[in-house]
Write an enzyme that holds these catalytic residues in place. Structure first.
Site, PDB file in Angstrom:
ATOM      1  N   ARG A 218      -1.498  51.868 -20.554  1.00 52.35           N
ATOM      2  CA  ARG A 218      -0.246  52.574 -20.838  1.00 52.35           C
ATOM      3  C   ARG A 218       0.100  53.577 -19.735  1.00 52.35           C
ATOM      4  O   ARG A 218       1.231  54.029 -19.647  1.00 52.35           O
ATOM      5  CB  ARG A 218      -0.358  53.298 -22.185  1.00 52.35           C
TER       6      ARG A 218
ATOM      7  N   TRP B 163      -0.384  61.450 -20.154  1.00 48.95           N
ATOM      8  CA  TRP B 163       0.562  61.193 -19.069  1.00 48.95           C
ATOM      9  C   TRP B 163       1.431  62.441 -18.962  1.00 48.95           C
ATOM     10  O   TRP B 163       2.128  62.801 -19.914  1.00 48.95           O
ATOM     11  CB  TRP B 163       1.412  59.963 -19.375  1.00 48.95           C
TER      12      TRP B 163
ATOM     13  N   GLU C 141       8.060  49.989  -7.782  1.00 50.13           N
ATOM     14  CA  GLU C 141       7.023  50.376  -8.735  1.00 50.13           C
ATOM     15  C   GLU C 141       5.633  50.336  -8.111  1.00 50.13           C
ATOM     16  O   GLU C 141       4.848  51.281  -8.290  1.00 50.13           O
ATOM     17  CB  GLU C 141       7.038  49.425  -9.945  1.00 50.13           C
TER      18      GLU C 141
ATOM     19  N   HIS D  39      31.190  46.458   0.752  1.00 54.65           N
ATOM     20  CA  HIS D  39      31.766  47.630   0.086  1.00 54.65           C
ATOM     21  C   HIS D  39      30.849  48.838   0.171  1.00 54.65           C
ATOM     22  O   HIS D  39      30.837  49.687  -0.723  1.00 54.65           O
ATOM     23  CB  HIS D  39      32.085  47.299  -1.378  1.00 54.65           C
TER      24      HIS D  39
END
Length: 609
Positions: free
Chosen positions: A27, A75, A489, A505
């Site tokens: 996780r 985390w 990542e 563009h």
């Protein structure tokens, strides 16, 4: 994000808690800790870094005889990764100990209040207010459960918490609001966790807590109370399957590489029993219960985050082209705050690998009272989204341990194609071709995997670049977005995904000899236009890596390097393209000697908004 594990039983609690924390490492986290209680007293051990460091410290100084413990992998949200910011956090008197997933939004207000009452704080976290607030309320109520319920009602934000009270060493208290929490029911032992994977080796009987529920967990009982409604809850156990277990690296260097090479099996698992070429039918059993409602759907809104969002964008093309139903794809993090009209003929489709993505859960909650059909496309059986939705389809992709999602994207796109076929009722001219071609995908992906050494060589060539732009048209535009995401990542290279027709563009201004382009240009209706875009880049000295269909030699004229994929239907090209881009990103990261499976600052399951 983060992981909670707690154990109470008639044997050492340390081993199941450590094993549970290890199963939650995927996780993403930056520190870990455990608090245990025994006759010898209460002991808290915390370390910055990996669970392995915590395990080593516990083997030297831990209480291996403790039969009750709570653990946590953190985390960082409030305060940097450090030992002092690691969980569990304790009250000033060292009697109340808390592990917490989520964010307490009013923590500063609560902290200021507690400081005014002479409480001291030692960490930078929002979590530290919880044990001190429980202690404050306990002094007033003289009853721990009452103090805990009062505290929970004062917290604002999202949380799953586990609490130990040194004066009640035979109970783990757990509660949740907008963060997942599950209780595993064993024999003379119970285990709590934020993810089924942490308890599947211990028991297959579970209870899922719902929002505003508080559980008093002993070794032989679980009592649940709704602290918002102030009423006890009778909740039955559910059976979970232990078949989807992680078999380790199986000889691969990283989980990401293993999971990329599992793509053929991923597609096969997603189609097995669902696509029936002998009868020319698509059977999605998860949608059977809402078949009548699906007949009246005239609009689908897909909500998702990250890689799942890009899979949803591919799904938009598939469903609109094959089923003829208008589709809108929204970032779940934005959807929650939009005000837009909804009718009962709209279906909301939530896509999430983990089934615990906080923003996607919030999107589902937003439409709870709208009367719309809520569907799920998820990989984790028994997850929050699986339980919130009216019906859905599982990916059956198996465990995905690497933080950067790979096979989940492949599974999601495969199933979105199946959903498109299912909703078309066989009326689309693409029905039979897409059905048949989906069954050929595993072998075509295997062909790409055979070219892995060539892709590695090309990745080596570009591993020192600081910037990349990914280009694609039509349903390959979302692939450009996903390819750029994968590269950022795992390799930390700045990358952007762009629609190829948008180069003139603005982005063309960036092109020079140090700014390479990754062009997704297999044979399709738009190949000539894409080649024109690449000519413009080539004229400005920009290096080009292209994905092309085997046999197309014209693309070599404008490309510095070409990676070929087998010929397939335009509608299913994203499945082949994705595998190439995943291998490219993986190899760049390996060459740069980065932590491929656990990229910095990222978490696998984003359980806070």
């Amino acid at each position: 994000m983060c992981g909670i594990v707690g154990f109470i039983g008639n044997k050492s609690a340390i081993t199941p808690v450590i094993n549970g924390l290890k199963s939650l490492e995927y996780r993403g986290y930056d520190s870990a800790g455990i608090t245990s209680i025994s006759k010898a007293g209460t002991k808290t051990i915390k370390t910055a870094g990996r669970v392995e460091s915590l395990q080593n410290e516990i083997s030297l100084n831990g209480d291996l005889n403790a039969k009750i413990a709570i653990g946590h992998t953190r985390w960082a949200t409030h305060g940097p990764p450090s030992q002092i910011n690691a969980h569990p956090h304790s009250s000033n008197n060292q009697k109340i100990h808390v592990v917490h997933n989520g964010i307490i939004e009013n923590y500063q207000e609560l902290k200021d209040f507690l400081i005014s009452k002479d409480y001291k704080f030692y960490s930078d976290t929002d979590t530290e207010v919880i044990p001190n607030l429980i202690d404050y309320n306990l002094k007033r109520s003289k009853d721990f459960l009452t103090a805990l319920k009062t505290t929970l009602l004062e917290l604002q934000g999202a949380y799953a918490i586990g609490v130990l009270d040194s004066d009640n060493p035979e109970i783990i208290y757990v509660a949740k609001l907008s963060s997942p929490l599950v209780i595993g029911i064993g024999k003379k032992s119970n285990i709590i966790a934020s993810d089924i994977s942490a308890i599947s080796g211990h028991t297959n009987k579970v209870m899922f807590l719902d929002d505003y529920e508080l559980a008093v967990v002993k070794n032989d009982s679980v009592k649940i109370h709704n602290y918002k409604e102030s009423q006890d809850i009778l909740k039955s156990t559910e059976q979970i399957s232990n078949t989807e277990t992680d078999s380790g690296l199986d000889g691969y260097s990283h989980y990401m590489l293993k999971e990329i090479f599992e793509a053929p099996q991923t597609v096969q698992s997603a189609t097995l029993g669902r696509l029936k070429p002998e009868t020319n039918t698509v059977k999605l059993g998860g949608l059977d219960s809402v078949a009548d409602q699906l007949q009246y759907i005239d609009r689908i809104v897909i909500v998702a985050c990250g890689t799942s969002y890009y899979a949803g964008l591919v799904g938009e093309y598939l469903i609109e082209e094959i089923a003829g139903i208008p589709v809108e794809v929204q970032l779940a993090s934005e959807f929650k705050y939009r005000k837009e009209p909804f009718s009962r003929s709209t279906a909301l489709l939530a896509i999430s690998q983990s089934g615990e993505t906080a923003d996607t859960i919030a999107a589902l909650k937003k439409v709870e009272n709208y009367g719309v059909l809520r569907l799920g496309l998820i990989n984790s059986v028994g997850s929050t989204i699986a339980r919130m939705t009216d019906a859905g389809v599982y990916c059956h992709a198996g465990p995905e341990k690497s933080v950067a999602s790979t096979k989940a994207f492949v599974a999601q796109v495969t199933i979105l194609a199946e959903i498109a076929l299912h909703l078309s009722n066989g009326n689309s001219p693409l029905y039979k071709p897409v059905l048949d071609e989906l069954l050929q995908m595993p072998n075509k992906i295997k062909e790409i995997l055979k070219d892995a050494p060539k892709i590695e060589k090309i990745a080596t060539k570009y591993s020192k670049n600081r910037d990349f732009i990914f280009l694609g048209r039509n349903n390959l535009y979302p692939c450009a977005l996903e390819g750029a995401l994968k590269l950022k990542e795992v390799s930390y290279i700045h990358a952007e995904g762009y629609a190829a027709g948008e180069m003139k563009h603005g982005p063309l201004a960036l092109i020079d000899s140090d700014f390479p382009t990754f062009a997704i240009a297999p044979d399709n209706l738009f190949i000539d236009k894409t080649l024109s875009n690449l000519e413009e880049i080539k004229a400005r000295g920009g290096p080009i890596v292209s994905i092309a269909t085997k046999g197309n030699k014209s693309i070599e004229r404008v490309s510095d390097d070409v990676i070929y994929i087998p010929k397939t239907l335009e509608q299913l090209q994203p499945l082949l393209v994705a595998v190439v881009m995943q291998l490219f990103a993986y190899n760049v990261a390996v060459i740069k000697k980065l932590d491929v499976d656990k990229p910095r600052n990222l978490a696998k399951s984003v359980t806070v908004e």
